[in-house]
Design an enzyme around this catalytic site. Structure first.
Site, PDB file in Angstrom:
ATOM      1  CG  ASP A 115      19.300 -20.304 -15.945  1.00 13.41           C
ATOM      2  OD1 ASP A 115      19.698 -19.640 -16.922  1.00 13.41           O
ATOM      3  OD2 ASP A 115      19.986 -20.516 -14.927  1.00 13.41           O
ATOM      4  CB  ALA A 150      23.749 -24.755 -19.736  1.00  9.88           C
ATOM      5  CB  ALA A 151      19.829 -23.240 -23.987  1.00  7.86           C
ATOM      6  N   GLY A 152      22.499 -23.551 -25.343  1.00  5.13           N
ATOM      7  CA  GLY A 152      23.309 -23.792 -26.540  1.00  5.13           C
ATOM      8  C   GLY A 152      24.433 -24.769 -26.286  1.00  5.13           C
ATOM      9  CG  ASP A 153      27.439 -23.813 -23.549  1.00  2.00           C
ATOM     10  OD1 ASP A 153      27.860 -23.424 -24.657  1.00  2.00           O
ATOM     11  OD2 ASP A 153      27.519 -23.125 -22.518  1.00  2.00           O
TER      12      ASP A 153
END
Length: 309
Positions: A248, A251-254
């Site tokens: 998933d 929230a990778a960039g955050d």
């Protein structure tokens, strides 16, 4: 560790797991559905806090159960919520369509987030002036972001902008007070007025030159599976990411940005180390389902980095 202020969004995410995006007019079954706390502002704040930052949040929620629960969650994370204002609009929400390959498409209803005012931000002047780093995105009104950045810069803080959701324009009221911009390749291309690319030569000769013309001098561009490109303090380069089985990417960039905010120095001289750490944190997050629940702690990142040696 840095004293960080995040000016940003607080959303309740409703994630629907699907095989693929539906075609226009098509009805599809949802494999599973879950509700979680999220929003770019909240995700970035939690990421920074879990990496050890002293964190204060400036934002808005509705006068509803979701809003109260959100503030309690942030308090439990050690995040100061004195400047989270209660508005008449409902707490913001996001509908996330999560495909089988881990990619996601997100629809956002701003709600209370869009009621954050310049006066609200100015009321938080003391924490903005005391901050080392101030982070913002574009899921709250831009005049509120501009006001916060101006106060922060006047007091000597570093400002970091995540230009998301995607936009092709930023007013000078924001760009004049932005020290570091951190888009993904799509967001960078939209601002530059070019096609998205992960090709380094095209980034160097096209996207970054156009961003610098707009006053955005220091740039870090996340390129998904192709790594991270940076052009900071007149030095540029690329760093690879840690390969994982992505479950998933919500929230990778955050997670990346929050980790940068927690660790970066005022003169940005530790950039390679910070990008490596932030990429590791992001890789852990994408290997888990959900937004805030997927964000790793400092101890988890330390252990994973140590295992790489």
């Amino acid at each position: 560790m840095n004293k960080v202020v995040v000016i940003g969004s607080l959303n309740v995410d409703v994630t629907s797991t699907i095989e693929r995006l539906p075609k226009q007019g098509e009805t599809m079954s949802v494999k599973s559905q879950a509700s979680n706390f999220g929003g770019k502002g909240a995700n970035q704040a939690v990421a920074a806090s879990r990496q050890g930052a002293d964190l204060t949040f400036i934002g808005a929620v509705g006068a509803d159960e979701r809003g109260e629960a959100f503030k309690q969650l942030l308090n439990d994370e050690g995040i100061k919520t004195d400047y989270i204002y209660t508005k008449k609009q409902p707490t913001g929400s996001a509908t996330i369509l999560l495909e089988a390959d881990g990619h996601n498409t997100i629809l956002v209803h701003g709600g209370a987030n869009m009621e954050l005012t310049v006066a609200d931000v100015e009321a938080a002047r003391s924490v903005l002036e005391a901050a080392d780093i101030v982070v913002a995105q574009l899921e709250v009104p831009r005049d509120a972001v501009a006001a916060g950045f101006k106060i922060a810069k006047s007091a000597g803080a570093m400002t970091i902008l995540n230009p998301a959701p995607v936009t092709d324009h930023l007013d000078t009221a924001i760009t004049d007070y932005t020290d570091l911009i951190v888009p993904n390749e799509t967001e960078a291309a939209a601002l530059a007025g070019t096609e998205p690319t992960t090709e380094i030569a095209e980034l160097e000769n096209g996207v970054v030159k156009l961003l610098k013309k707009k006053g955005l001098v220091n740039v870090i561009i996340t390129l998904g599976g192709d790594g991270v490109y940076y052009n900071v303090n007149s030095e540029s380069g690329t760093l690879s990411i840690f390969k994982v089985n992505a479950i998933d990417t919500t929230a990778a960039g955050d997670t990346f940005i929050g980790t940068v905010a927690a660790n970066i120095t005022a003169n940005m001289d530790n950039l390679a180390e910070i990008i490596r750490r932030s990429s590791k944190a992001s890789s852990i997050a994408v290997s888990r389902a959900g937004a805030i629940v997927s964000i790793p702690t400092k101890e988890e990142v330390d252990a994973s980095l140590a295992a790489e040696k």
